[in-house]
Write a protein that holds these residues in place. Sequence first.
Motif, mmCIF file in Angstrom:
data_model
loop_
_atom_site.group_PDB
_atom_site.id
_atom_site.type_symbol
_atom_site.label_atom_id
_atom_site.label_comp_id
_atom_site.label_asym_id
_atom_site.label_seq_id
_atom_site.Cartn_x
_atom_site.Cartn_y
_atom_site.Cartn_z
ATOM 1 N N MET A 25 -3.746 -13.708 3.078
ATOM 2 C CA MET A 25 -2.776 -13.419 2.015
ATOM 3 C C MET A 25 -1.859 -14.607 1.764
ATOM 4 O O MET A 25 -1.490 -14.867 0.621
ATOM 5 C CB MET A 25 -1.985 -12.151 2.342
ATOM 6 C CG MET A 25 -2.809 -10.890 2.145
ATOM 7 S SD MET A 25 -1.867 -9.364 2.225
ATOM 8 C CE MET A 25 -1.548 -9.240 3.971
ATOM 9 N N ALA A 29 -1.401 -16.420 -1.700
ATOM 10 C CA ALA A 29 -0.085 -16.647 -2.308
ATOM 11 C C ALA A 29 0.081 -18.102 -2.728
ATOM 12 O O ALA A 29 0.577 -18.396 -3.821
ATOM 13 C CB ALA A 29 1.027 -16.245 -1.333
ATOM 14 N N LYS A 41 5.644 -14.039 -8.689
ATOM 15 C CA LYS A 41 4.960 -12.799 -8.314
ATOM 16 C C LYS A 41 5.761 -12.154 -7.201
ATOM 17 O O LYS A 41 6.182 -12.833 -6.263
ATOM 18 C CB LYS A 41 3.542 -13.077 -7.817
ATOM 19 C CG LYS A 41 2.854 -11.832 -7.269
ATOM 20 C CD LYS A 41 1.480 -12.144 -6.696
ATOM 21 C CE LYS A 41 0.858 -10.857 -6.127
ATOM 22 N NZ LYS A 41 -0.505 -11.078 -5.657
ATOM 23 N N TRP A 43 5.308 -9.296 -4.310
ATOM 24 C CA TRP A 43 4.298 -8.525 -3.572
ATOM 25 C C TRP A 43 4.975 -7.264 -3.041
ATOM 26 O O TRP A 43 6.088 -7.330 -2.506
ATOM 27 C CB TRP A 43 3.794 -9.325 -2.379
ATOM 28 C CG TRP A 43 3.132 -10.627 -2.707
ATOM 29 C CD1 TRP A 43 3.712 -11.725 -3.286
ATOM 30 C CD2 TRP A 43 1.778 -10.974 -2.453
ATOM 31 N NE1 TRP A 43 2.789 -12.734 -3.409
ATOM 32 C CE2 TRP A 43 1.595 -12.295 -2.896
ATOM 33 C CE3 TRP A 43 0.707 -10.308 -1.886
ATOM 34 C CZ2 TRP A 43 0.381 -12.961 -2.792
ATOM 35 C CZ3 TRP A 43 -0.503 -10.958 -1.775
ATOM 36 C CH2 TRP A 43 -0.666 -12.270 -2.227
ATOM 37 N N THR A 44 4.300 -6.107 -3.145
ATOM 38 C CA THR A 44 4.878 -4.860 -2.669
ATOM 39 C C THR A 44 3.880 -4.075 -1.831
ATOM 40 O O THR A 44 2.669 -4.207 -1.999
ATOM 41 C CB THR A 44 5.371 -3.977 -3.838
ATOM 42 O OG1 THR A 44 4.274 -3.718 -4.728
ATOM 43 C CG2 THR A 44 6.487 -4.663 -4.614
ATOM 44 N N HIS A 45 4.416 -3.267 -0.919
ATOM 45 C CA HIS A 45 3.613 -2.391 -0.071
ATOM 46 C C HIS A 45 4.459 -1.190 0.303
ATOM 47 O O HIS A 45 5.619 -1.347 0.677
ATOM 48 C CB HIS A 45 3.168 -3.131 1.196
ATOM 49 C CG HIS A 45 2.476 -2.254 2.184
ATOM 50 N ND1 HIS A 45 2.905 -2.122 3.478
ATOM 51 C CD2 HIS A 45 1.389 -1.447 2.071
ATOM 52 C CE1 HIS A 45 2.107 -1.284 4.121
ATOM 53 N NE2 HIS A 45 1.184 -0.864 3.281
ATOM 54 N N PHE A 52 -0.535 -0.796 -2.302
ATOM 55 C CA PHE A 52 -0.010 -2.147 -2.475
ATOM 56 C C PHE A 52 0.211 -2.394 -3.957
ATOM 57 O O PHE A 52 -0.377 -1.725 -4.804
ATOM 58 C CB PHE A 52 -1.011 -3.188 -1.935
ATOM 59 C CG PHE A 52 -1.104 -3.199 -0.450
ATOM 60 C CD1 PHE A 52 -0.405 -4.135 0.283
ATOM 61 C CD2 PHE A 52 -1.881 -2.258 0.220
ATOM 62 C CE1 PHE A 52 -0.480 -4.142 1.675
ATOM 63 C CE2 PHE A 52 -1.964 -2.265 1.602
ATOM 64 C CZ PHE A 52 -1.271 -3.201 2.329
ATOM 65 N N SER A 54 1.849 -5.478 -7.096
ATOM 66 C CA SER A 54 2.354 -6.794 -7.473
ATOM 67 C C SER A 54 2.997 -6.684 -8.839
ATOM 68 O O SER A 54 2.510 -5.947 -9.699
ATOM 69 C CB SER A 54 1.225 -7.823 -7.582
ATOM 70 O OG SER A 54 0.521 -7.941 -6.378
ATOM 71 N N TYR A 56 4.165 -9.498 -11.701
ATOM 72 C CA TYR A 56 4.110 -10.914 -12.070
ATOM 73 C C TYR A 56 4.929 -11.158 -13.330
ATOM 74 O O TYR A 56 4.974 -10.293 -14.209
ATOM 75 C CB TYR A 56 2.691 -11.317 -12.455
ATOM 76 C CG TYR A 56 1.627 -11.283 -11.409
ATOM 77 C CD1 TYR A 56 1.146 -12.469 -10.864
ATOM 78 C CD2 TYR A 56 1.035 -10.087 -11.010
ATOM 79 C CE1 TYR A 56 0.104 -12.457 -9.946
ATOM 80 C CE2 TYR A 56 -0.001 -10.070 -10.091
ATOM 81 C CZ TYR A 56 -0.463 -11.261 -9.552
ATOM 82 O OH TYR A 56 -1.489 -11.249 -8.657
#
Length: 106
Positions: A25, A29, A41, A43-45, A52, A54, A56
């Motif tokens: 990852m 990135a 961007k 990033w999420t979780h 998951f 994203s 942007y």
Amino acid sequence: MSEMKIWDLHMHFNGPLDENSAKGMMQLAESIAEEPGVVWKIWTHEAGTAHFGSTYLFRDLAALETYKAMHLERLAAFGITEITDHVFDIMEDLSTVTHAPLSAAQ
């Protein structure tokens, strides 16, 4: 209205989250950071789930569409096929008032 676009992407990833995936990852990135038209961007979780996402910011729709086609193919190659996404225009006047980080795209 601005030419900038938001791409919001959500997916399920059931693979392991281990040291190898973390390295992969990070490499991803670094690659994304060099893509033409990508301003940033996020990033999420959702902890404890396979969800998951994203968000942007792209300079324009053409850059977004070019990147989107390539990235969806890449995700499919990773085995990620359960994906939902939306492309949004930015309401820049209101977003500026609420401190959105849009100046990087100017």
